[in-house]
Design a protein around this motif. Structure first.
Motif, mmCIF file in Angstrom:
data_model
loop_
_atom_site.group_PDB
_atom_site.id
_atom_site.type_symbol
_atom_site.label_atom_id
_atom_site.label_comp_id
_atom_site.label_asym_id
_atom_site.label_seq_id
_atom_site.Cartn_x
_atom_site.Cartn_y
_atom_site.Cartn_z
ATOM 1 N N GLY A 486 0.789 -1.228 0.000
ATOM 2 C CA GLY A 486 0.000 0.000 0.000
ATOM 3 C C GLY A 486 0.822 1.279 0.000
ATOM 4 N N HIS A 487 2.164 1.143 0.078
ATOM 5 C CA HIS A 487 3.016 2.332 0.119
ATOM 6 C C HIS A 487 4.105 2.305 -0.959
ATOM 7 N N LYS A 488 3.903 1.520 -2.013
ATOM 8 C CA LYS A 488 4.922 1.385 -3.060
ATOM 9 C C LYS A 488 5.216 2.702 -3.757
ATOM 10 N N ASN A 489 4.217 3.505 -4.016
ATOM 11 C CA ASN A 489 4.408 4.758 -4.736
ATOM 12 C C ASN A 489 4.104 5.964 -3.862
ATOM 13 N N ARG A 490 4.458 5.865 -2.591
ATOM 14 C CA ARG A 490 4.171 6.938 -1.641
ATOM 15 C C ARG A 490 5.437 7.387 -0.908
ATOM 16 N N HIS A 491 6.559 7.373 -1.610
ATOM 17 C CA HIS A 491 7.850 7.722 -1.003
ATOM 18 C C HIS A 491 8.409 9.038 -1.525
ATOM 19 N N GLY A 492 7.585 9.844 -2.116
ATOM 20 C CA GLY A 492 8.049 11.141 -2.609
ATOM 21 C C GLY A 492 7.997 11.288 -4.109
ATOM 22 N N GLN A 493 7.339 10.353 -4.782
ATOM 23 C CA GLN A 493 7.206 10.448 -6.238
ATOM 24 C C GLN A 493 6.417 11.711 -6.601
ATOM 25 N N ILE A 494 6.882 12.398 -7.647
ATOM 26 C CA ILE A 494 6.239 13.642 -8.086
ATOM 27 C C ILE A 494 4.793 13.370 -8.500
ATOM 28 N N ARG A 495 3.879 14.199 -7.971
ATOM 29 C CA ARG A 495 2.474 14.138 -8.372
ATOM 30 C C ARG A 495 2.096 15.497 -8.931
ATOM 31 N N LEU A 496 1.619 15.522 -10.144
ATOM 32 C CA LEU A 496 1.259 16.785 -10.776
ATOM 33 C C LEU A 496 0.019 17.383 -10.105
ATOM 34 N N ARG A 497 0.052 18.687 -9.901
ATOM 35 C CA ARG A 497 -1.061 19.371 -9.251
ATOM 36 C C ARG A 497 -2.322 19.297 -10.105
ATOM 37 N N LYS A 498 -3.439 18.975 -9.455
ATOM 38 C CA LYS A 498 -4.739 18.969 -10.126
ATOM 39 C C LYS A 498 -5.473 20.264 -9.802
ATOM 40 N N GLU A 499 -6.545 20.505 -10.510
ATOM 41 C CA GLU A 499 -7.336 21.710 -10.299
ATOM 42 C C GLU A 499 -7.773 21.825 -8.836
ATOM 43 N N LYS A 500 -7.673 23.023 -8.295
ATOM 44 C CA LYS A 500 -8.048 23.372 -6.922
ATOM 45 C C LYS A 500 -7.054 22.898 -5.869
ATOM 46 N N GLN A 501 -6.048 22.114 -6.261
ATOM 47 C CA GLN A 501 -5.047 21.674 -5.291
ATOM 48 C C GLN A 501 -4.028 22.788 -5.051
ATOM 49 N N SER A 502 -3.382 22.736 -3.888
ATOM 50 C CA SER A 502 -2.455 23.780 -3.492
ATOM 51 C C SER A 502 -1.140 23.710 -4.266
ATOM 52 N N ILE A 503 -0.707 24.865 -4.721
ATOM 53 C CA ILE A 503 0.576 24.978 -5.419
ATOM 54 C C ILE A 503 1.736 24.726 -4.456
ATOM 55 N N TYR A 504 1.482 24.914 -3.152
ATOM 56 C CA TYR A 504 2.536 24.745 -2.148
ATOM 57 C C TYR A 504 2.715 23.278 -1.738
ATOM 58 N N THR A 505 1.694 22.457 -1.963
ATOM 59 C CA THR A 505 1.791 21.020 -1.683
ATOM 60 C C THR A 505 2.202 20.247 -2.928
ATOM 61 N N TYR A 506 1.763 20.725 -4.091
ATOM 62 C CA TYR A 506 2.059 20.067 -5.373
ATOM 63 C C TYR A 506 2.783 21.072 -6.277
ATOM 64 N N PRO A 507 4.103 21.192 -6.155
ATOM 65 C CA PRO A 507 4.825 22.243 -6.881
ATOM 66 C C PRO A 507 4.984 21.996 -8.372
ATOM 67 N N ALA A 508 4.747 20.788 -8.842
ATOM 68 C CA ALA A 508 4.835 20.510 -10.291
ATOM 69 C C ALA A 508 3.416 20.551 -10.879
ATOM 70 N N PRO A 509 3.235 21.205 -12.011
ATOM 71 C CA PRO A 509 4.259 21.782 -12.891
ATOM 72 C C PRO A 509 4.503 23.283 -12.689
ATOM 73 N N ASP A 510 3.768 23.957 -11.772
ATOM 74 C CA ASP A 510 3.840 25.416 -11.678
ATOM 75 C C ASP A 510 5.208 25.923 -11.229
ATOM 76 N N CYS A 511 5.853 25.201 -10.304
ATOM 77 C CA CYS A 511 7.128 25.657 -9.746
ATOM 78 C C CYS A 511 8.308 24.876 -10.315
ATOM 79 N N MET A 512 8.047 23.944 -11.231
ATOM 80 C CA MET A 512 9.108 23.063 -11.723
ATOM 81 C C MET A 512 9.021 22.931 -13.243
ATOM 82 N N CYS A 513 10.153 22.580 -13.842
ATOM 83 C CA CYS A 513 10.213 22.378 -15.288
ATOM 84 C C CYS A 513 10.740 20.973 -15.561
ATOM 85 N N ARG A 514 10.409 20.459 -16.726
ATOM 86 C CA ARG A 514 10.981 19.179 -17.141
ATOM 87 C C ARG A 514 12.483 19.332 -17.285
ATOM 88 N N ALA A 515 13.239 18.437 -16.688
ATOM 89 C CA ALA A 515 14.706 18.516 -16.740
ATOM 90 C C ALA A 515 15.189 18.181 -18.144
#
Length: 515
Positions: A486-515
């Protein structure tokens, strides 16, 4: 003689009864004396009688389990590059006048992390209005009674310098506006105060409702100001600006950073090192080389407010249930939304905070062993030391500010909830792994900040854990497998921000760029 003896026994019984009655009435007679034990004294006796472990079968399994070397290596390994990088600079920055003649004030409530988000939004609002921002005013926190100001926590000169090419910021108002104080707005209805800013207001709302006030009076004060700017439908330059404030402009003052760095050094050093001797070295400016050890920060969000507001059962029996019910009545007049559900329903929905015992079992199932350096970042734990005894049994190398900082160091932040939270935030950002027992403002802020820097952060699967902890017959091996799956993908994997979600909790893609 017998009559005298009976008379003596009767007097003794009466005295004992009166003494017991006096003890029971003490909180009513001297409520202020008991204030340090909580904001509502009915919880007094339940806190002295913390419950025994609720999950003995799992606890026994956790104490006997030994994780493999491979499991340890996987657990502590840094996150791989995920193809994203920090990206907060605006693509186009127009020339800005040195100082606009229009001034915007904001009054921020909440704790440190809520205020942090408010600061970021305030800078963006000043940009929208092309106004000069006055350093935000922090309201006295009604829960912790903390009067810390912006300059008590954040490096104000750094803040202004980082943002000086985007927004004009001043420490104080010009003399002609010196009347515009918090006290002034508290004593009556004022034309320059904006009280109607809706939650998640649009940029247009500020242009239509605040700009006319600025143009008429030269100043506008927005109070309350918390979550007052939309996360969506804003130009990318404004989003980048909010990110720049959060991740670059807001740094703690040097004393907080120095104390935080001292704690980090001690956590990375072998536990056998004499802390007093090390503290002396650090105060002299020596011994700043970090040890090679690793540590995990646990934000144990289990205070009385959290326990009462959840309406869940935490195993303290009738005394605890009555105490929490009374507390809800005193603080919220009994208004707790979750109280319409049973404890089992709440746990199945993942809406119950994890107790210290449960978060300890989660950590053990993930592979953390009794040699793990665990730093406890939290305010007062409901139930005190007795409540966290099971967690300490699983992780005997558990530390907190009290155990790892000197008396002199603690005195600098004692009684200041925001400064204590700032130290914990700093230590959390330097940790190898961060995990929070329950979602909240600190959890959200650190999840976002660590995602921005690609640091490992474990997010508990609250629904899964609520359900497995209801199963009293589950064996350790079954529990561990359920946790790992139940925690395989819950170790810090990037999750893209969805509508109404906080930019401060989900910094991608607003605060980050594709490397």
């Amino acid at each position: 003689m017998k009559l005298l003896h009976l008379h003596y026994l009767n007097n003794q019984s009466q005295r004992l009864a009166l003494a017991a009655l006096f003890v029971l009435l003490l909180p009513n007679i001297f409520p202020n004396f008991f204030a340090p034990l909580g904001r509502a004294y009915p919880s007094l006796f339940s806190e002295w009688n913390a419950p025994r472990p609720k999950h003995l079968r799992l606890l026994q399994g956790a104490l006997q389990f030994q994780s493999s070397e491979k499991q340890q290596a996987d657990l502590w390994s840094p996150l791989a590059n995920q193809g994203w990088k920090p990206c907060v600079e605006s693509t186009y920055v127009p020339l800005l006048p040195k100082e606009s003649q229009l001034y915007i004030q904001v009054f921020l409530d909440g704790g440190l992390n809520q205020q942090r988000m408010g600061i970021c939004d305030a800078v963006a609002v000043a940009k929208i209005l092309n106004a000069t921002l006055v350093i935000p005013h922090f309201e006295v926190n009604p829960v912790w009674q903390d009067s810390s100001s912006f300059t008590d926590i954040f490096d104000v000169d750094h803040f202004i310098n980082v943002l000086n090419d985007e927004v004009a910021i001043v420490k104080e108002l010009p003399n002609k506006y010196s009347w515009s104080t918090r006290e002034y707005y508290a004593t009556g209805i004022r034309a320059t105060r904006i009280k109607t800013a809706p939650v998640h207001a649009s940029a247009n709302w500020y242009l239509e409702n605040v700009l006319p006030v600025l143009q008429s009076y030269g100043i506008a004060a927005i109070a309350p100001f918390s979550h007052r700017l939309d996360f969506d439908n804003l130009p990318s330059d404004l989003q980048h600006l909010r990110c720049k404030v959060n991740f670059r402009a807001l740094v703690f003052i040097p004393p907080i950073r120095m104390l935080g760095e001292a704690l980090v050094n001690r956590l990375r050093s072998p536990p056998s090192i004499n802390r007093a001797a090390e503290a002396d070295h650090l105060l002299e400016g020596e011994g700043d080389k970090q040890g090679s050890g690793k540590y995990v920060v646990l934000h144990l969000r289990f205070d009385k407010d959290m326990a009462a507001h959840s309406a869940c059962d935490f195993g303290g029996g009738k005394a605890e249930k009555l105490a929490l019910a009374k507390y809800r009545q005193v603080i919220w007049q009994g208004r707790v939304l979750n109280s319409q559900f049973t404890d089992e329903e709440l746990r199945n929905q993942g809406r119950c905070p994890l107790t210290p015992e449960e978060i300890g079992l989660l950590l053990a199932a993930l592979g953390f062993n009794n040699k793990t350096r665990l730093y406890l970042a939290s305010h007062k734990v409901y139930g005190g030391e007795a409540r966290i005894s099971t967690l300490r049994k699983l992780f005997p190398l558990m530390e907190d500010k009290k155990s790892i900082a000197s008396v002199e160091e603690r005195a600098k932040v004692q009684g200041k909830a925001s400064l204590l939270a700032a130290v914990d935030y700093y230590v959390s950002m330097q940790s190898d792994i961060f995990i929070s027992a329950s979602p909240g403002n600190m959890h959200n802020a650190l999840v976002g900040h660590r995602a921005y820097r690609n640091l490992k952060t474990i997010r508990p699967n609250m629904v899964l854990l609520g359900q497995v902890f209801l199963n009293k017959n589950m064996e350790w091996s079954e529990f561990q497998q359920a946790v790992l799956n139940g925690h395989k993908n819950r170790h810090g994997q990037i999750r893209l921000r969805k509508e109404k979600q906080s930019i401060y909790t989900y910094p991608a893609p607003d605060c980050m760029c594709r490397a």
